[in-house]
Design an enzyme around this catalytic site. Structure first.
Site, PDB file in Angstrom:
ATOM      1  N   ASP A 258      11.663  -5.565  16.172  1.00  0.00           N
ATOM      2  CA  ASP A 258      10.606  -4.829  15.486  1.00  0.00           C
ATOM      3  C   ASP A 258       9.425  -4.610  16.424  1.00  0.00           C
ATOM      4  OD1 ASP A 258       9.381  -3.882  12.882  1.00  0.00           O
ATOM      5  OD2 ASP A 258       7.977  -5.499  13.378  1.00  0.00           O
TER       6      ASP A 258
ATOM      7  N   GLU B  42      12.931  -1.120  18.444  1.00  0.00           N
ATOM      8  CA  GLU B  42      12.110  -0.138  17.745  1.00  0.00           C
ATOM      9  C   GLU B  42      11.018   0.228  18.754  1.00  0.00           C
ATOM     10  OE1 GLU B  42       9.764   0.451  13.535  1.00  0.00           O
ATOM     11  OE2 GLU B  42       9.546  -1.452  14.577  1.00  0.00           O
TER      12      GLU B  42
END
Length: 719
Positions: free
Chosen positions: A362, A398
């Protein structure tokens, strides 16, 4: 120190031995447990043992007198699995210097393998109280132990039997992004007592569904122990998604089905073992960019109290304020060797002890920022690249954060895959009928060479997605122009305003059969484009069932039917259509090439490996790509021009295909190319008809194919 004292102490001094500085955390050896805790700037650390029915009775406080290389440690004989514990750490309270030590606060061990409960926020968890203008924060002296979750000593032994990682090749991977609870909270074929848990996710009903689709990797939204934000707790909501980690080694207690302390560890292992037996890999979404403690005024539950100046990135101005690349109030400091060690130890733990197959990071840009915030100058990439335990592991970024220059798609190292947001935006724009989209659309569906071809990367560096947990579901993407996030209690100000969606004429649900037909066709267009594009497809859980969130594009705090999959009202025709597409991809290597299309013919003769066509059957010219109003194009994929070879060094050959994309709202007559490209063609997929069977219609070269408005047709060369 708090005035309350421990109720009991170890009976004999000899029960507490010096122990070892490594491994960090609580390690049971069959006779006792070694405790080791890193804290560079502290002056003292105390191990607190808890008992009682609710685990809140502080039975003993054991000062840790041994300290080696900034690690406090002790071995406590007789302490074993099921023992609850935490720490109190002493040191300077000097916020401008970055120090926020407060021994009144019970702290979670960052290496704890299990935590006994989800935090229920209480003001005593705050390490500071508002002060004066000259001293804006002062230490809070309230004891937080009664409100804090406790760490649990676990026995790491487990019988993995003949478990083997599936080892699925990148080109064969079809990823399914899912939430542990959301997948099964409403599943009628899963026993009610275990719905929403690791055990439920690995149930035969769920595994059968994934296998029948052809999915072979499940990417789980965060399963590290999380904590809901105080704001959400006060308004009766919670952080359902879990991007608020407080324990990087502990499976989230929310998803455990048993009450026994630490049983979530074994249950997680059981789940992984079941997935592997079914040929499905397990990828974890991990949140190493920030923690659940929030900004400087947030709770002191772990890292802030252990060593705030080491764990968090601090501004260089001496203010004691955090650098925030994440929008959450803090950023972990991976430039500190011990914090980097925490991350690397965590990755190895989940690979070696829990048998997972890969990670999605993330806000990965934040992990790569150097001491002054420069992308790529953190030691993180180098640590990953040289670690033999991570060799061959699937690493997915990401590729953005909220800092300056944070959008770094296409800039990660050669051994990384990336969530390709440009693919998502381009495909959405094309199918909603935006102008000037054909050129980028063509690049995205053929692997995004502009992003990944340099530096030795392949089309498989691109994780292609149309939807994900963050944003609209597929059904909502074709049903709403605007977000509808009122249930989040943020006055609809949260969530992205740029959804690139199209509601097909009506906002939200409708009984109009014409609009419903367009929406169904659009969903099929998106799925067909996604699954047949070069790169690695990722499907959002429930999209194949027609799942809706009622237009909420930021359902992070909705632990309720807004986020849960509705299995009872599943769109069975869409499920079958998705299954057929994945099967088509699996059977034909032309849709999952390891290498790039060259735009040339093999050995300099014959037709090219890839060619684009206008609706009149003529090959596209550079000028044609610049026609902004054009929304229809065809692609010839030459199955006899694949240059990659099989693993056994055999030449890969396949059928050839012709794809027609029409994002006009009107039907088109598309002329097939000349005889050189194929004398005969048969329809394999037509998104106008969900039940279209292969071979139901055949065409000759240069014959016109009727393509409905907003439709995609796939033809296979017969001869």
């Amino acid at each position: 120190m708090p005035k309350d004292r421990p109720k009991t102490k170890p009976e004999k001094k000899s029960e507490v031995l010096p122990g070892s500085r490594y491994p960090l955390g609580a390690t049971f050896d069959g006779s006792g447990t070694n405790f080791a805790l890193f804290s560079e700037h502290s002056t003292g650390a105390t191990l607190c043992l808890f008992g009682g029915k609710d685990g809140n009775d502080e039975a003993a406080r054991i000062p840790l007198f041994e300290r080696t290389e900034h690690v406090w440690h002790a071995y406590v004989a007789g302490v074993g699995p099921g023992q609850r514990y935490g720490y109190r750490v002493a040191g300077p309270y000097d916020p401008p210097a970055g120090h926020r030590f407060n021994p009144a606060k019970l702290l979670i061990d960052p290496y704890a393998h299990a935590i006994d409960r989800l935090p229920e926020w209480h003001d005593s968890m705050l390490g500071s109280r508002a002060g004066t203008a000259s001293a804006p924060f002062r230490a809070d002296s309230r004891n937080s132990a009664h409100a804090m979750p406790k760490c649990v000593v676990v026995d790491s032994s487990y019988d993995w039997g003949d478990d083997r990682r599936p080892g699925i090749a990148d080109e064969d991977l079809v990823i399914y992004e899912a939430h542990v609870k959301g997948m099964t909270a409403l599943h009628p074929e899963v026993a009610a007592r275990i719905r929403g848990t690791y055990a439920a996710l690995a149930s035969p009903a769920v595994i059968r569904h994934l296998q029948s689709l052809g999915v072979n990797a499940i990417e789980l939204m965060p399963v590290h122990q999380t904590a809901p934000e105080q704001r959400l707790y006060k308004v009766g909501l919670t952080n359902y998604w879990g991007y608020n980690t407080i324990g990087y080694f502990a499976p989230d207690i929310r998803f455990g089905s048993h009450r026994a302390l630490g049983s979530q560890v074994t249950e997680f292992k059981d789940m992984v073992k079941s997935f592997h037996a079914a040929g499905i890999e397990v990828i974890l979404d991990v949140v190493f960019n920030h923690t659940g403690e929030g900004g400087e005024g947030g709770a002191t539950i772990c890292f802030r109290g252990l060593d705030n100046a080491a764990y968090y990135r601090m501004r260089a101005d001496g203010s004691g304020h955090y650098v925030d690349f994440t929008g959450t109030g803090n950023s972990l400091n991976l430039n500190h060797p011990r914090v980097l060690q925490l991350v690397m130890d965590g990755l190895r733990y989940w690979l070696i002890e829990m048998h997972v197959d890969g990670f999605r990071f993330d806000l990965a840009t934040a992990l790569a920022r150097g001491p002054r915030g420069e992308f790529g100058l953190s030691p993180f990439f180098a640590a990953i690249a040289q670690d033999p335990a991570l060799a061959g592991v699937k690493l997915i970024a990401e590729p953005w954060d909220l800092g300056e220059g944070g959008y770094r798609v296409g800039n990660f190292p050669v051994n990384w895959k990336e969530w390709n947001g440009k693919y998502r935006d381009s495909v959405r724009d094309f199918w909603r009928g935006a102008s000037d989209t054909m050129g980028e659309f063509a690049s995205r569906v053929t692997g995004s060479s502009d992003l990944y071809r340099g530096g030795g990367r392949t089309p498989l560096a691109s994780i292609n997605l149309v939807t994900s947990h963050d944003g609209f579901t597929l059904t909502d993407l074709v049903s709403y122009n605007e977000k509808h996030n009122q249930a989040n209690e943020e006055r609809n100000r949260d969530g992205d305003n740029d959804n690139r969606s199209w509601n097909c004429g009506v906002e939200g649900p409708t009984n109009d059969p014409a609009i419903r037909a367009i929406r169904d066709r659009q969903k099929r267009n998106f799925l067909a484009t996604l699954i047949l594009s070069q790169g690695m497809p990722m499907i959002l859980a429930g999209d194949e069932l027609g799942r809706t969130q009622g237009g909420n594009n930021n359902a992070y705090c909705q632990d309720n039917p807004i986020s849960w999959i509705d299995w009872v009202n599943a769109d069975t025709m869409l499920i079958e259509f998705t299954r057929r597409l994945i099967n088509l991809r699996r059977e034909h290597p032309i849709f999952r090439r390891r290498g790039w299309f060259s735009g040339s013919s093999p050995k300099g003769k014959g037709v090219k490996d890839l060619e684009w066509f206008r609706p009149d059957g003529i090959e596209m010219t550079p000028a044609d790509w610049g026609v902004g109003y054009a929304k229809t194009l065809g692609a010839f994929l030459n199955g006899r021009a694949i240059v990659e070879r099989e693993r056994a060094d055999a030449q890969i050959t396949d059928d050839s295909f012709f794809l027609i994309f029409n994002s006009y709202n009107e039907a088109m007559e598309f002329r097939l190319p000349s005889r050189n490209f194929g004398r005969g063609w048969t329809i394999v997929v037509d998104t106008t008809n969900a039940t279209q069977q292969e071979g139901s219609r055949s065409y000759s070269f240069e014959e016109e194919v009727h393509v409905s408005g907003r439709a995609l047709i796939v033809l296979r060369r017969r001869i």
